[in-house]
Enzyme design. Structure first.
Site, PDB file in Angstrom:
ATOM      1  N   LYS A  16       0.816  -1.212   0.000  1.00 53.78           N
ATOM      2  CA  LYS A  16       0.000   0.000   0.000  1.00 53.78           C
ATOM      3  C   LYS A  16       0.855   1.270   0.000  1.00 53.78           C
ATOM      4  CE  LYS A  16      -1.794   0.720   3.955  1.00 53.78           C
ATOM      5  NZ  LYS A  16      -0.865   1.799   4.404  1.00 53.78           N
ATOM      6  N   THR A  17       1.765   1.371   0.956  1.00 53.54           N
ATOM      7  CA  THR A  17       2.601   2.575   1.055  1.00 53.54           C
ATOM      8  C   THR A  17       3.489   2.712  -0.178  1.00 53.54           C
ATOM      9  OG1 THR A  17       2.615   2.331   3.463  1.00 53.54           O
ATOM     10  CG2 THR A  17       4.262   3.795   2.504  1.00 53.54           C
TER      11      THR A  17
ATOM     12  N   ASP B  44      -4.023   7.994   2.553  1.00 52.90           N
ATOM     13  CA  ASP B  44      -3.629   6.664   3.013  1.00 52.90           C
ATOM     14  C   ASP B  44      -4.621   6.189   4.080  1.00 52.90           C
ATOM     15  OD1 ASP B  44      -2.117   4.389   3.459  1.00 52.90           O
ATOM     16  OD2 ASP B  44      -0.764   5.386   4.867  1.00 52.90           O
ATOM     17  N   GLU B  45      -4.805   4.872   4.183  1.00 53.42           N
ATOM     18  CA  GLU B  45      -5.692   4.280   5.197  1.00 53.42           C
ATOM     19  C   GLU B  45      -7.086   4.908   5.150  1.00 53.42           C
ATOM     20  OE1 GLU B  45      -4.738   1.711   6.633  1.00 53.42           O
ATOM     21  OE2 GLU B  45      -2.638   1.766   7.226  1.00 53.42           O
TER      22      GLU B  45
ATOM     23  N   GLN C 104      -9.439  -4.147   6.968  1.00 51.12           N
ATOM     24  CA  GLN C 104      -8.600  -3.744   8.094  1.00 51.12           C
ATOM     25  C   GLN C 104      -9.165  -2.513   8.806  1.00 51.12           C
ATOM     26  OE1 GLN C 104      -4.171  -4.289   7.621  1.00 51.12           O
ATOM     27  NE2 GLN C 104      -4.699  -4.452   5.464  1.00 51.12           N
TER      28      GLN C 104
ATOM     29  N   ARG D 239      -0.275 -10.104  10.367  1.00 47.33           N
ATOM     30  CA  ARG D 239       1.002  -9.523  10.825  1.00 47.33           C
ATOM     31  C   ARG D 239       2.103 -10.577  10.788  1.00 47.33           C
ATOM     32  NH1 ARG D 239      -0.220  -5.224   9.277  1.00 47.33           N
ATOM     33  NH2 ARG D 239      -2.013  -6.397   8.534  1.00 47.33           N
TER      34      ARG D 239
END
Length: 727
Positions: free
Chosen positions: A40-41, A227-228, A258, A602
């Site tokens: 994503k980043t 973002d997010e 998420q 994770r």
């Protein structure tokens, strides 16, 4: 031109086809559903660099995220791709809004040097307003309630003048809450101050009503990246929408699977329904996970697909299947902790302590895990909170117990002198300390002397002196397991917590219950021991300092954005995960499932899911069913379970789990008919029909049954009935 194209291609060269498609999007709205571990980043930072290579001026680019850490990482990554990154505004929502308000504050009647109030400042202001309005506060109506209600409506983009506030949300506010909200905003304006929520609300107010400011910011930022996006609340959603409405060059990235912050006001429908708000928006779904091994990816993806409100997608990975997922249902939460610690020790050659993480649903679950790690000298660190015995409510109650045992403990007396509040302020405390110094006596002895003498200072101190004297008489000779319950009742400490810490009361009460369980556990294993002996055992454990770089421990909420080669998720039971507060609510249950999904994804290499057949709260054992989420993971992703590994827990059919995807566990069928109890001693080398050979480390009595805590050669620590032990 050729050079620019070459440079642009270099920026995109390390991306896969889907990532490249997203990063090279130029104009118009685009929503990217980026699955866990899909980069994503990476696409945000590469898109910023790519836009600059296309001729977009860096200062025309705005990128916002939620944490300073995320913003700093994003900035560093862009700087590694282009030297012009420093001219972009890459920031958190709050920092960006504070920056704009320093520029446009006069438009709202503020000066550019306005003060930003934190939570405590906010509470002082609200208390002043409530006093001015003659609103009576009590345990059911606290200043914290008003603060929480005001913050909540601000996340929904509602000003005091909003008609919806009175008509739709008025019943969710404390008494005359709308009027308090109105006066609170007036108070802030008078003080030339804004709270954190106001940073967003006041920018939104400018964008709604001030055309000059709106056009200035819309012209300034030609390209906006978020973002997010699944974590945005109503205020952030509208703020971004108004900034982008002129050109609609809006690029949002997130993962609805998420979205775990509804309690902060996050609205996952902001990303799910993005195409409804922007009908011409392009949608890209990134489903390739680069973080986790195959079994983890497939298991997590299958589990979260049971949510109904989500965008359809399924993670996949090109990585090897890797380790199968372990599932353990242990006898109780003490054995659960031991099993985790045994695994960490056994796997040390493969996973360094710093590569290991333990996740849990609530902070109170850390206590037994901390004790077990310390016992084995394994370094650890806790994220997002403090160690169990360092938490304020635990230190308060331990201070009471220390004073009961040793009234000369001045440090503990000072801690509890005005806890709960008794009207003994700092000035009175200083006067008392000076008097104690003058007399050469400890604080409590000085208090007793002043009360006996009928001193003017004794009026407020008499209640405290009487309470301690009474508690010493009642509790020092009482069974250890009942001490905390009686202490809480005598001091009204629960009401104090609920009033002073309304927003954290549930977490604090769970910690208090866990302290009660610690007392009960100690009493069960040491029936003749005194309260002083328990306190000594706690002090010795809690005084050890954990080293940095060890095992990481945190709640599932704190785990978001992190990754570890080795992960344990404990407490896989109904009531914990899903949490009891969400079990009967469809939306809440789906968020609990997303929270579990976040925890699973994770883990990079190996994942263990652990639960306990029963958990202790004070003197009561609670037996919970294994988490329903376990049945949503296809059985082929679980490691086989042997009879011995099932740890004497009843067959899973007793919990109603059956069918093709069931988790079937056999249990130790050692005969339960009466057998003579053999002579067993700590340090003795013993045998067991299932676990083999081991050394007795402790003897305990549970429900009149003698049990031995044995460290077995192959299975680590286990608590077994003494009648099953052989020599």
């Amino acid at each position: 031109m050729a050079l620019k194209q070459t440079r642009a291609e270099q920026i995109l060269s390390g991306l896969n086809d889907v990532q490249r498609q997203a990063a090279s999007h130029l104009d118009g709205p685009l929503v990217v559903f980026a699955g866990a571990g899909s980069g994503k980043t990476r696409i945000i930072t590469h898109r910023i660099a790519w836009l600059i290579e296309q001729g977009v001026k860096p200062w025309e680019i705005l990128a916002v995220t939620f944490t300073n850490k995320a913003a700093l990482e994003m900035r560093h990554r862009v700087e590694a791709l282009t030297p012009l990154a420093g001219r972009c505004l890459i920031s958190t929502f709050h920092s960006a809004c504070a920056r704009w308000l320093r520029e446009f504050a006069p438009e709202l009647g503020f000066t550019a040097d306005f003060t930003i109030y934190d939570d405590s400042d906010q509470l002082v202001a609200i208390k002043a307003i409530l006093a001015e309005m003659n609103i009576k506060l009590d345990e059911q109506n606290t200043a914290q309630d008003y603060r929480a209600a005001i913050n909540r409506v601000k996340t929904m983009a509602m000003l005091p003048s909003d008609e919806r506030l009175s008509h739709e949300y008025g019943d969710q506010m404390p008494p005359v809450g709308v009027e308090v909200y109105k006066r609170y905003q007036e108070y802030l304006a008078k003080c030339n101050a804004m709270d954190f929520s106001d940073l967003l609300m006041n920018v939104l107010l400018l964008l709604r009503r001030n055309e000059s400011v709106r056009l200035t910011l819309q012209r300034r930022y030609q390209y906006i990246l978020v973002d997010e996006y699944q974590d945005t609340n109503r205020t952030q959603f509208e703020l971004i929408a108004r900034l982008a409405e002129k050109r609609e060059n809006l690029f949002v990235v997130g993962d609805d699977d998420q979205s775990i912050y509804s309690w902060r006001g996050a609205v996952p429908s902001n990303i799910i329904d993005f195409n409804k708000v922007y009908p011409r928006a392009k949608r890209i779904t990134m489903e390739q996970n680069y973080r986790c091994s195959g079994h983890i990816v497939d298991a997590a993806s299958a589990m979260v697909s049971h949510n109904k409100v989500r965008v359809s997608k399924r993670l996949f990975t090109a990585r090897d299947p890797g380790d199968l997922i372990d599932y353990r249902l242990e006898t109780d939460n003490e054995i659960e902790a031991w099993w985790v610690v045994d695994c960490i020790k056994d796997e040390k050659p493969r996973f360094a302590f710093a590569d290991v993480a333990i996740f849990y649903r609530t902070n109170s679950q850390s206590r037994l895990l901390e004790d077990a790690l310390r016992r084995e000298n394994i370094p650890y660190q806790i994220y997002g909170t403090v160690r169990f015995y360092d938490r304020a409510e635990i230190k308060d109650l331990l201070a009471y117990i220390r004073v009961l045992i040793n009234p000369s403990d001045d440090v503990s007396v000072k801690r509890i002198l005005n806890v709960p509040t008794r009207g003994i302020g700092k000035k009175a405390e200083s006067t008392l300390e000076a008097e104690a110094s003058k007399r050469g006596l400890p604080l409590f002895a000085t208090i007793e002397a002043l009360v006996k003498e009928g001193s003017k200072q004794a009026v407020k101190l008499a209640g405290f002196a009487g309470l301690i004297a009474r508690l010493r008489t009642e509790l020092l000779s009482a069974p250890v397991e009942v001490v905390l319950e009686r202490l809480l009742k005598a001091t009204s400490y629960v009401a104090y917590v609920e009033k002073k810490h309304a927003e954290q009361a549930q977490d604090k009460m769970e910690n208090i219950h866990e302290l009660g369980a610690a007392l009960a556990d100690f009493a069960g294993g040491h029936p003749e021991a005194s309260l002083a002996e328990w306190l000594q055992s706690v002090t010795l454990v809690s005084s050890e300092v954990e080293a940095k770089g060890g095992v990481s421990m945190m709640t599932l909420h704190s785990a978001k954005g992190l990754e570890f080669p080795r992960v344990f998720i404990v407490g896989l039971e109904e009531g914990l995960l899903p949490h009891r507060s969400s079990s009967d609510d469809k939306a809440g249950l789906e968020e609990e499932r997303r929270l579990f999904y976040v925890g699973m994804t994770r883990a990079k290499e190996k994942l263990s899911l652990v639960g306990a057949h029963r958990r202790r709260t004070f003197n009561t054992w609670a037996a919970n069913r294994p988490s329903r989420f376990l049945t949503e993971i296809p059985h082929q992703h679980f490691a086989p379970v042997t009879a011995a590994e099932a740890s004497h827990v009843a067959h899973s059919a007793a919990y109603g789990y059956d069918g093709d995807q069931s988790l079937r566990y056999e249990y130790d069928a050692a005969p339960e008919h009466s057998q003579p109890v053999r002579q067993v001693a700590v340090g003795q080398w013993v045998g067991h029909p299932t676990y083999g050979k081991g050394t007795v480390e402790e003897l305990v009595i549970e429900h009149t049954v003698l049990k031995a805590v044995v460290r077995f050669q192959e299975f680590g620590l286990r608590k077994v009935a003494a009648r099953h032990i052989t020599h």
